[in-house]
Every structure is written in structure tokens, then in C-alpha cells.
Design an enzyme around this catalytic site. Sequence first.
Site, PDB file in Angstrom:
ATOM      1  N   ASP A 229     -25.443  78.889 -32.997  1.00  0.00           N
ATOM      2  CA  ASP A 229     -25.443  77.411 -32.995  1.00  0.00           C
ATOM      3  C   ASP A 229     -26.547  76.766 -32.950  1.00  0.00           C
ATOM      4  O   ASP A 229     -26.768  75.855 -33.370  1.00  0.00           O
ATOM      5  CB  ASP A 229     -23.716  76.937 -32.997  1.00  0.00           C
ATOM      6  CG  ASP A 229     -23.371  75.856 -33.325  1.00  0.00           C
ATOM      7  OD1 ASP A 229     -24.276  75.082 -34.242  1.00  0.00           O
ATOM      8  OD2 ASP A 229     -22.685  75.135 -33.324  1.00  0.00           O
ATOM      9  N   ASP A 235     -28.316  69.314 -31.507  1.00  0.00           N
ATOM     10  CA  ASP A 235     -27.675  70.416 -32.258  1.00  0.00           C
ATOM     11  C   ASP A 235     -27.133  70.094 -33.333  1.00  0.00           C
ATOM     12  O   ASP A 235     -25.692  69.005 -32.392  1.00  0.00           O
ATOM     13  CB  ASP A 235     -26.688  71.212 -31.712  1.00  0.00           C
ATOM     14  CG  ASP A 235     -26.413  72.816 -32.937  1.00  0.00           C
ATOM     15  OD1 ASP A 235     -27.179  73.230 -33.510  1.00  0.00           O
ATOM     16  OD2 ASP A 235     -25.306  73.023 -33.191  1.00  0.00           O
ATOM     17  N   ASP A 237     -23.195  68.451 -35.484  1.00  0.00           N
ATOM     18  CA  ASP A 237     -21.826  69.459 -35.261  1.00  0.00           C
ATOM     19  C   ASP A 237     -21.524  69.024 -36.910  1.00  0.00           C
ATOM     20  O   ASP A 237     -21.475  68.183 -37.373  1.00  0.00           O
ATOM     21  CB  ASP A 237     -20.929  68.732 -34.912  1.00  0.00           C
ATOM     22  CG  ASP A 237     -20.054  69.362 -34.475  1.00  0.00           C
ATOM     23  OD1 ASP A 237     -18.930  69.812 -35.640  1.00  0.00           O
ATOM     24  OD2 ASP A 237     -18.780  69.291 -34.048  1.00  0.00           O
ATOM     25  N   ASP A 266     -33.098  75.893 -44.260  1.00  0.00           N
ATOM     26  CA  ASP A 266     -34.263  75.995 -42.869  1.00  0.00           C
ATOM     27  C   ASP A 266     -32.830  76.439 -41.752  1.00  0.00           C
ATOM     28  O   ASP A 266     -32.078  75.993 -41.607  1.00  0.00           O
ATOM     29  CB  ASP A 266     -35.435  75.078 -42.246  1.00  0.00           C
ATOM     30  CG  ASP A 266     -35.792  75.465 -40.708  1.00  0.00           C
ATOM     31  OD1 ASP A 266     -36.780  76.145 -40.974  1.00  0.00           O
ATOM     32  OD2 ASP A 266     -35.411  74.560 -39.786  1.00  0.00           O
ATOM     33  N   HIS A 270     -27.927  79.304 -37.450  1.00  0.00           N
ATOM     34  CA  HIS A 270     -27.802  78.405 -36.543  1.00  0.00           C
ATOM     35  C   HIS A 270     -26.879  77.348 -37.222  1.00  0.00           C
ATOM     36  O   HIS A 270     -26.372  76.633 -36.643  1.00  0.00           O
ATOM     37  CB  HIS A 270     -28.850  77.801 -36.099  1.00  0.00           C
ATOM     38  CG  HIS A 270     -29.412  78.400 -35.865  1.00  0.00           C
ATOM     39  ND1 HIS A 270     -29.365  79.412 -34.084  1.00  0.00           N
ATOM     40  CD2 HIS A 270     -30.918  79.505 -36.385  1.00  0.00           C
ATOM     41  CE1 HIS A 270     -30.888  80.185 -34.398  1.00  0.00           C
ATOM     42  NE2 HIS A 270     -31.517  80.015 -35.424  1.00  0.00           N
ATOM     43  N   GLU A 297     -33.449  80.655 -45.477  1.00  0.00           N
ATOM     44  CA  GLU A 297     -34.087  81.171 -44.667  1.00  0.00           C
ATOM     45  C   GLU A 297     -33.277  81.897 -43.592  1.00  0.00           C
ATOM     46  O   GLU A 297     -32.439  81.311 -42.665  1.00  0.00           O
ATOM     47  CB  GLU A 297     -35.081  80.438 -43.441  1.00  0.00           C
ATOM     48  CG  GLU A 297     -35.990  81.245 -42.030  1.00  0.00           C
ATOM     49  CD  GLU A 297     -36.561  80.129 -41.256  1.00  0.00           C
ATOM     50  OE1 GLU A 297     -37.738  80.431 -40.691  1.00  0.00           O
ATOM     51  OE2 GLU A 297     -35.895  79.134 -41.207  1.00  0.00           O
TER      52      GLU A 297
END
Length: 479
Positions: A229, A235, A237, A266, A270, A297
Amino acid sequence: MSTSNVSWFDRLRLSFVSPALPQMRLGPDKSSQNPVMMQFFTWEAQHPSLSWWKHFESEVPRLAELGITQVWLPPPNKAMKGKKSQGYDAYDLWDIGEFDQKGSIPTKWGTREELLEACSAARQNNIGVIIDAVLNHKLGADRSETFSAVPVDPKNRLRALEREREIRGWTAFDFPGRQGKYSGLKWTHEHFTGLDWDGLTQTSGIFRISSKGHKGWSTRVDTELGNYDYLLGIDIDHRHPAVRDDLHAWGSWILDVTGGSGFRLDAIKHIDRSFLLEFIQRTRGAPNRERLFVVSEYWTADLQKMLPSIREFQGQTAFFDTPLHENFHQASKSGSSYDLRRILDNSLVAIRPGDAVTFVDNHDTQIGQSLESWVGTNFKVQAYALILLRCDGFPCVFYGDLYPNQECFDEATSDKIRQLLIARKTFAYGLLKDYFMHRNCVGFVRMGDSEHPGCVVVMSNELPAFGCVASALMQRCAR
């Protein structure tokens, strides 16, 4: 001619998934011309006298002459480093060069007005515009906050290194320059899952945010490093309702504003797959967007690792054929010791041609970049012949290989790629017959159709003909 390590069982499961590309608009409606995509930037792209958007606008007629039908543009959003940022360090998706944020109004690429004018010029020349959507993370917060988090092992993000503790992170995004225009959401730590810096202890690492209401890492991501992730920055959520609503709204808005024809997604390894699937489906649900182009990607040289995502996305997105790129890279490094009969082995285009966006190089594979795997001039033209003159996959040409630049340009290679683009537009039609019989010299024939004569392609990697042109013999093939 190719072999694959994909099992019969995986092939059976894939057979229930419709291929993505036949459902998408790759070029002008009712056109019989072969479609081609182009990535119109390098990592350090800049023009000596024009903004990048103005440069693109000025080149649109020439791109159309070469047969380009889709252009992938760099991320249009304002990023952490302002005019010095390529856009992948995303700060504000809703600012496309309109607001005074991060030290400037324009992005590295130009102003909102210049972008819209360039997109309009592309549409007038029957070229679609692909928006690079950076949806995984944010960077360049306006304020720091204090909250609870758990330091985790960078090599296994599921393993805690310490107990939960208080940290301070740059997680508050107020977007003061935009003042709520287009979107009223102000992001805080509640909208993120993790970060890589604790301001209280002045230490770097990977910290999983654990304050009240947080659900931990998403489980609908790649399992590399235990759970992939977290990639970089702050990052996002994608399970948070406000986040989902804001990103869904942005997806429709950016296409409305630019007249874009699709997305390049992109770093999907993740991002929560359920969110991405909903993002694509909701965006396609708008009027006249049923055939929206989407390519993702998912970076891996191992085709087997890509298959679960192909199944889960249910034909809603194509994928860059990174295993094929790796084959090209290895062929370039190995020279005449590489067996050209194996050049398509374990590639996406060999097993799922209707899902494969083929390419030779891009901004990430350039020398010095994070995914450096450059295809040298000794095999560059042969690689382009394989993606441009065959009938499978949707080929993407790299700006750095075609246009003069300070990073990776070779004039002789560029001239030959332009010839191959014209050959694709003029000759490369009809059924395909392979002649992959010799380890250092292979060929194939395109049989032509009622409007196009077809072509013969022969290529070699053997000395002294090393780097020879993959010759498209522009002549009518024997039928």
C-alpha cells in the site's frame, strides 16, 4: 512465435475476462488507420523558448502526420516543488496551473489556459489526450499534525517494529491559494494511511497511521513487501468516503475541462483495487465516455504477477507491457548472444494482446531513473519495429526517442523510428505470418488488405550488422 510460463489453469481463468483494448477508443471513430500512442515528455523535459503545453500544441500537426492518435501528457496538477516538479509529487490535483500555490501559478508544464488550448488543438487534429492520474499519494502539505502511528518494517510492512506512539507528520493540505474552488475538501491525517517522516523524533521510516477511525493498510493492493500500500510521500486512504468522492469528482472534472480521452493510472500496485475499479466504471458511466481509454502502470518483469490484476479489473483497463520492455532491455544488453526467437516470450502481448500497451522505453526507464532499464541504440529500432509493425497490442512511442533532448536522444535512431511510424500508417495491415527461425535473424510478413499493400520486416542482432535497421520493405506482399 513465443512461449509462456502461464499455466493452462491461468489461461482458462483469463478466458473469462474480456480484453480491454477492443472496448476502448484508440483513434478516430470509423477510421481504418492503425492507432498509435505517444508519451509526450521525458523526465527532465523542457523547451528552450516555449512552455511545454505550447510546445505540444505546436507539434500536434506533425504528430498527426506521423499517425499518432493518442498522446499521453505529463501530470497536469500542481506538485510539491511547483515549477520544478514533473507532477508525480502531487500536491493539488484540482490546480492545473490556475492558482498561486507552491511558488507559482503555472506548473512545470505551463498554465491552465495553455493546457486547454493544446488539448483543443489535439482534438481538432483527431488526437486524443491521455491524462496522467497520480492518485496514490500527496506531498507538500501546508501544515503538520500530531497523531498516533506504528513504525513498520520497510521490508515487511505487516510487521510492527515498535508499539503505537505519537508522531508528527506533514499531513494537512489546506490549498490556501485555491480557496475551495472546484473542491472544498481539506485533507488531514484521517485521509491517509501512512507516511515516511516523524517530525517529533526527526526520524525517517515507514509509519502506519493508527489514530481512531483508521483501518490500517488496504488489503486490496500488491503483496510485495508483505503489503505494498505504501510507496512514498503521504499515502492516500482510498477507502475513506470523502477521499473517494473527491477523487471520483476530479476524474470527471479533469476530462470535462480538458476534453481528455482517457487516463494513464500511475502506480496501481499501491492503490486499493476496489477504488480503482469504481473510479474507472464511474468515469465511464458519463455520457459519451463508454469507450474511455485507460491504461495502468503495474511495473513488473514477471507476467505471472500481473495476471491477478488483469482478472480483477475485468477488462476495464489495459496494462503497459513491462515484461516485453524487459525482453527488449535484455536483448540490448546481450547483443548477438540474445536469441531473437524468444523476444516475445512471457510478454503480455503474447498471451493477452487485447490488454497490452507495448512500449520500448519511457521516463522511468531512462538512465539514472528509479526503474532504469534503457534499451540501447543497438536494439532500439528493432524493438520499435516489433511494436509498430505487428498487429498485436497498442504501441506507445517515447518522446525521448523521437524528439531532440538533452537526456537520451539519438538522431539516427529518431529518423528510423519516424520511418517506422510512416510504415505503420501506410503498410502494416492485414494478417501476420512469423518467420522466427534463426536466433539472430527473424522476420514477419503483414499480408495487407484491400486498402494497404502490406510489408515484409526483417531484423538482426548479429555482428557486423549489429543495430541494423529493422527493414520494413514497403512493397506489396505476395498473397
